[in-house]
Enzyme design. Structure first.
Site, PDB file in Angstrom:
ATOM      1  N   GLY A  22       0.817  -1.205   0.000  1.00  0.00           N
ATOM      2  CA  GLY A  22       0.000   0.000   0.000  1.00  0.00           C
ATOM      3  C   GLY A  22       0.846   1.246   0.000  1.00  0.00           C
ATOM      4  O   GLY A  22       2.027   1.215   0.364  1.00  0.00           O
TER       5      GLY A  22
ATOM      6  N   GLN B 147       2.343  10.352   1.634  1.00  0.00           N
ATOM      7  CA  GLN B 147       3.714   9.825   1.713  1.00  0.00           C
ATOM      8  C   GLN B 147       4.607  10.383   0.603  1.00  0.00           C
ATOM      9  O   GLN B 147       5.826  10.300   0.704  1.00  0.00           O
ATOM     10  CB  GLN B 147       3.721   8.285   1.627  1.00  0.00           C
ATOM     11  CG  GLN B 147       3.144   7.625   2.863  1.00  0.00           C
ATOM     12  CD  GLN B 147       3.228   6.116   2.758  1.00  0.00           C
ATOM     13  OE1 GLN B 147       2.362   5.491   2.167  1.00  0.00           O
ATOM     14  NE2 GLN B 147       4.285   5.534   3.301  1.00  0.00           N
TER      15      GLN B 147
ATOM     16  N   CYS C 272       6.520   0.188   6.967  1.00  0.00           N
ATOM     17  CA  CYS C 272       6.021   1.343   6.224  1.00  0.00           C
ATOM     18  C   CYS C 272       7.151   1.924   5.385  1.00  0.00           C
ATOM     19  O   CYS C 272       8.281   2.022   5.873  1.00  0.00           O
ATOM     20  CB  CYS C 272       5.510   2.382   7.227  1.00  0.00           C
ATOM     21  SG  CYS C 272       4.852   3.864   6.459  1.00  0.00           S
ATOM     22  N   LEU C 273       6.834   2.318   4.148  1.00  0.00           N
ATOM     23  CA  LEU C 273       7.846   2.955   3.303  1.00  0.00           C
ATOM     24  C   LEU C 273       8.400   4.221   3.943  1.00  0.00           C
ATOM     25  O   LEU C 273       9.539   4.602   3.683  1.00  0.00           O
ATOM     26  CB  LEU C 273       7.226   3.329   1.939  1.00  0.00           C
ATOM     27  CG  LEU C 273       6.841   2.171   1.018  1.00  0.00           C
ATOM     28  CD1 LEU C 273       6.029   2.704  -0.159  1.00  0.00           C
ATOM     29  CD2 LEU C 273       8.074   1.431   0.534  1.00  0.00           C
TER      30      LEU C 273
ATOM     31  N   HIS D  84      -3.917   0.891   8.059  1.00  0.00           N
ATOM     32  CA  HIS D  84      -2.590   1.517   8.065  1.00  0.00           C
ATOM     33  C   HIS D  84      -2.551   2.688   7.077  1.00  0.00           C
ATOM     34  O   HIS D  84      -2.082   3.781   7.417  1.00  0.00           O
ATOM     35  CB  HIS D  84      -1.541   0.452   7.716  1.00  0.00           C
ATOM     36  CG  HIS D  84      -0.152   0.970   7.547  1.00  0.00           C
ATOM     37  ND1 HIS D  84       0.875   0.636   8.398  1.00  0.00           N
ATOM     38  CD2 HIS D  84       0.397   1.785   6.611  1.00  0.00           C
ATOM     39  CE1 HIS D  84       1.986   1.239   7.996  1.00  0.00           C
ATOM     40  NE2 HIS D  84       1.726   1.939   6.906  1.00  0.00           N
ATOM     41  N   GLU D  85      -3.062   2.454   5.844  1.00  0.00           N
ATOM     42  CA  GLU D  85      -2.996   3.505   4.817  1.00  0.00           C
ATOM     43  C   GLU D  85      -3.900   4.682   5.175  1.00  0.00           C
ATOM     44  O   GLU D  85      -3.532   5.838   4.965  1.00  0.00           O
ATOM     45  CB  GLU D  85      -3.376   2.941   3.446  1.00  0.00           C
ATOM     46  CG  GLU D  85      -2.439   1.873   2.902  1.00  0.00           C
ATOM     47  CD  GLU D  85      -0.976   2.252   2.959  1.00  0.00           C
ATOM     48  OE1 GLU D  85      -0.650   3.456   2.848  1.00  0.00           O
ATOM     49  OE2 GLU D  85      -0.141   1.355   3.136  1.00  0.00           O
TER      50      GLU D  85
ATOM     51  N   HIS E 156      -2.391   7.167   7.408  1.00  0.00           N
ATOM     52  CA  HIS E 156      -1.509   8.160   6.768  1.00  0.00           C
ATOM     53  C   HIS E 156      -2.287   9.426   6.398  1.00  0.00           C
ATOM     54  O   HIS E 156      -1.751  10.529   6.467  1.00  0.00           O
ATOM     55  CB  HIS E 156      -0.888   7.584   5.492  1.00  0.00           C
ATOM     56  CG  HIS E 156       0.311   6.712   5.718  1.00  0.00           C
ATOM     57  ND1 HIS E 156       1.479   7.180   6.278  1.00  0.00           N
ATOM     58  CD2 HIS E 156       0.533   5.407   5.439  1.00  0.00           C
ATOM     59  CE1 HIS E 156       2.367   6.186   6.327  1.00  0.00           C
ATOM     60  NE2 HIS E 156       1.814   5.103   5.837  1.00  0.00           N
TER      61      HIS E 156
HETATM   62 NI    NI Z   1       2.804   3.280   5.682  1.00  0.00          NI
END
Ligand code: NI
Length: 173
Positions: free
Chosen positions: A47, A52, A97-98, A139-140, A143
Protein backbone atom coordinates in the site's frame (compact mmCIF):
# COMPACT_ATOMS: atom_id res chain seq x y z
CA UNK A 1 4.72 8.63 -15.41
CA UNK A 2 7.22 9.35 -12.70
CA UNK A 3 8.62 7.85 -9.53
CA UNK A 4 7.97 10.26 -6.67
CA UNK A 5 10.12 10.85 -3.58
CA UNK A 6 8.82 9.19 -0.42
CA UNK A 7 8.80 11.25 2.77
CA UNK A 8 10.33 9.43 5.72
CA UNK A 9 10.49 9.95 9.47
CA UNK A 10 11.14 12.44 11.01
CA UNK A 11 9.65 14.61 8.23
CA UNK A 12 6.94 16.66 10.03
CA UNK A 13 4.80 16.68 6.85
CA UNK A 14 3.88 13.04 7.62
CA UNK A 15 1.79 14.42 10.53
CA UNK A 16 -0.36 16.57 8.26
CA UNK A 17 -4.07 15.73 7.85
CA UNK A 18 -5.01 15.31 4.17
CA UNK A 19 -7.95 16.96 2.43
CA UNK A 20 -10.75 15.09 0.62
CA UNK A 21 -10.54 14.96 -3.18
CA UNK A 22 -13.23 17.20 -4.72
CA UNK A 23 -12.30 17.09 -8.43
CA UNK A 24 -12.01 13.75 -10.27
CA UNK A 25 -10.10 14.82 -13.36
CA UNK A 26 -7.23 13.71 -15.60
CA UNK A 27 -4.70 15.45 -13.37
CA UNK A 28 -5.88 13.33 -10.41
CA UNK A 29 -5.64 10.15 -12.49
CA UNK A 30 -2.15 11.08 -13.75
CA UNK A 31 -1.07 11.54 -10.12
CA UNK A 32 -2.56 8.15 -9.22
CA UNK A 33 -0.49 6.56 -12.04
CA UNK A 34 2.65 8.14 -10.57
CA UNK A 35 1.69 6.97 -7.08
CA UNK A 36 1.24 3.42 -8.38
CA UNK A 37 4.59 3.50 -10.18
CA UNK A 38 6.18 4.73 -6.94
CA UNK A 39 4.53 1.90 -4.96
CA UNK A 40 5.88 -0.70 -7.36
CA UNK A 41 9.36 0.74 -7.34
CA UNK A 42 11.80 -0.51 -4.70
CA UNK A 43 10.47 -2.87 -2.03
CA UNK A 44 7.05 -3.54 -3.67
CA UNK A 45 4.73 -2.23 -0.97
CA UNK A 46 1.19 -3.56 -0.45
CA UNK A 47 0.00 0.00 0.00
CA UNK A 48 0.86 3.65 -0.38
CA UNK A 49 -0.93 6.86 0.55
CA UNK A 50 -0.72 10.21 -1.27
CA UNK A 51 0.70 12.17 1.70
CA UNK A 52 3.71 9.82 1.71
CA UNK A 53 4.78 11.56 -1.51
CA UNK A 54 3.82 15.03 -0.26
CA UNK A 55 0.35 15.31 -1.81
CA UNK A 56 -2.04 15.96 1.06
CA UNK A 57 -5.19 14.49 -0.43
CA UNK A 58 -7.16 11.43 0.67
CA UNK A 59 -5.91 8.86 -1.86
CA UNK A 60 -4.67 5.34 -1.12
CA UNK A 61 -3.53 2.43 -3.29
CA UNK A 62 -3.79 -1.05 -1.83
CA UNK A 63 -2.81 -4.40 -3.34
CA UNK A 64 -2.74 -7.49 -1.15
CA UNK A 65 -2.88 -9.90 -4.12
CA UNK A 66 0.87 -10.50 -4.28
CA UNK A 67 1.81 -11.35 -0.69
CA UNK A 68 4.08 -14.37 -0.27
CA UNK A 69 1.41 -16.17 1.73
CA UNK A 70 -1.97 -15.66 -0.06
CA UNK A 71 -4.56 -13.71 1.95
CA UNK A 72 -8.22 -12.85 1.25
CA UNK A 73 -8.14 -9.67 -0.85
CA UNK A 74 -9.94 -7.58 -3.48
CA UNK A 75 -6.96 -7.18 -5.82
CA UNK A 76 -5.47 -3.80 -6.59
CA UNK A 77 -7.64 -0.98 -5.26
CA UNK A 78 -7.42 2.76 -5.75
CA UNK A 79 -9.39 4.29 -2.88
CA UNK A 80 -10.22 7.99 -3.04
CA UNK A 81 -11.75 9.55 0.09
CA UNK A 82 -11.83 6.16 1.88
CA UNK A 83 -13.78 5.88 5.10
CA UNK A 84 -14.11 2.95 7.47
CA UNK A 85 -17.73 2.73 8.60
CA UNK A 86 -17.60 -0.48 10.67
CA UNK A 87 -14.94 -2.23 12.76
CA UNK A 88 -14.94 -5.70 14.38
CA UNK A 89 -12.48 -7.61 16.50
CA UNK A 90 -8.84 -6.82 17.15
CA UNK A 91 -5.50 -8.48 16.65
CA UNK A 92 -1.87 -7.51 17.08
CA UNK A 93 0.56 -8.03 14.18
CA UNK A 94 3.81 -6.69 12.75
CA UNK A 95 3.75 -3.73 10.34
CA UNK A 96 6.25 -1.82 8.28
CA UNK A 97 6.02 1.34 6.22
CA UNK A 98 7.85 2.96 3.30
CA UNK A 99 8.04 6.12 5.43
CA UNK A 100 9.63 4.26 8.36
CA UNK A 101 12.40 2.34 6.58
CA UNK A 102 14.40 1.37 9.67
CA UNK A 103 11.72 -0.19 11.92
CA UNK A 104 8.80 -2.59 12.07
CA UNK A 105 6.31 -2.62 14.91
CA UNK A 106 3.50 -4.55 16.60
CA UNK A 107 0.19 -2.77 16.12
CA UNK A 108 -3.36 -3.61 17.24
CA UNK A 109 -5.93 -3.30 14.44
CA UNK A 110 -9.52 -4.34 13.80
CA UNK A 111 -9.77 -7.76 12.11
CA UNK A 112 -12.83 -6.96 9.97
CA UNK A 113 -13.92 -3.63 8.52
CA UNK A 114 -16.45 -2.16 6.14
CA UNK A 115 -14.97 0.53 3.93
CA UNK A 116 -16.53 3.00 1.50
CA UNK A 117 -14.60 5.10 -1.02
CA UNK A 118 -14.67 6.60 -4.51
CA UNK A 119 -12.78 5.30 -7.51
CA UNK A 120 -10.60 7.62 -9.68
CA UNK A 121 -13.68 8.48 -11.80
CA UNK A 122 -15.70 9.43 -8.70
CA UNK A 123 -17.92 6.31 -8.60
CA UNK A 124 -18.87 4.79 -5.22
CA UNK A 125 -17.09 1.70 -3.92
CA UNK A 126 -17.76 -0.45 -0.85
CA UNK A 127 -15.84 -3.42 0.56
CA UNK A 128 -15.90 -5.82 3.47
CA UNK A 129 -12.30 -6.59 4.34
CA UNK A 130 -10.69 -8.96 6.80
CA UNK A 131 -7.31 -9.86 8.21
CA UNK A 132 -4.23 -8.64 6.39
CA UNK A 133 -6.13 -6.54 3.83
CA UNK A 134 -8.21 -4.90 6.57
CA UNK A 135 -4.97 -4.15 8.45
CA UNK A 136 -3.33 -2.65 5.36
CA UNK A 137 -6.38 -0.43 4.73
CA UNK A 138 -6.33 0.82 8.33
CA UNK A 139 -2.59 1.52 8.07
CA UNK A 140 -3.00 3.50 4.82
CA UNK A 141 -6.01 5.49 6.04
CA UNK A 142 -3.98 6.43 9.13
CA UNK A 143 -1.51 8.16 6.77
CA UNK A 144 -4.37 10.40 5.60
CA UNK A 145 -4.85 11.51 9.20
CA UNK A 146 -1.15 12.12 9.86
CA UNK A 147 -0.69 8.89 11.84
CA UNK A 148 2.14 6.38 11.45
CA UNK A 149 2.26 2.86 12.87
CA UNK A 150 4.95 4.04 15.29
CA UNK A 151 2.28 6.30 16.84
CA UNK A 152 0.12 3.22 17.51
CA UNK A 153 2.55 0.78 19.13
CA UNK A 154 1.63 0.11 22.73
CA UNK A 155 5.25 0.40 23.90
CA UNK A 156 8.10 1.90 21.86
CA UNK A 157 10.48 -0.12 24.04
CA UNK A 158 9.03 -3.59 23.44
CA UNK A 159 6.95 -3.24 20.23
CA UNK A 160 9.39 -1.54 17.83
CA UNK A 161 12.01 -3.62 16.01
CA UNK A 162 15.03 -2.36 14.08
CA UNK A 163 15.17 -3.73 10.54
CA UNK A 164 18.39 -5.47 9.57
CA UNK A 165 17.64 -5.53 5.85
CA UNK A 166 14.85 -3.88 3.96
CA UNK A 167 12.59 -6.86 3.40
CA UNK A 168 11.09 -7.36 -0.05
CA UNK A 169 7.33 -7.83 -0.33
CA UNK A 170 4.96 -8.89 2.40
CA UNK A 171 4.96 -6.52 5.28
CA UNK A 172 5.79 -3.11 3.87
CA UNK A 173 2.95 -0.60 3.60
NI1 NI B 1 2.80 3.28 5.68
Amino acid sequence: MAILDILTLPDPALKQVSEPVAVFDDELRAFIDDLEETRRNGPAAVGIAAPQVGRFQRIVILDCSTTRKPVPNHGRLVLVNPEITHWEGYEMAREGCLSVPDYTGNVIRATRIHLVARDPQGASLAFDMEGYEARAAQHEIDHLDGMLFVDRVVSRRTDLFKRKVYQKGGKIK
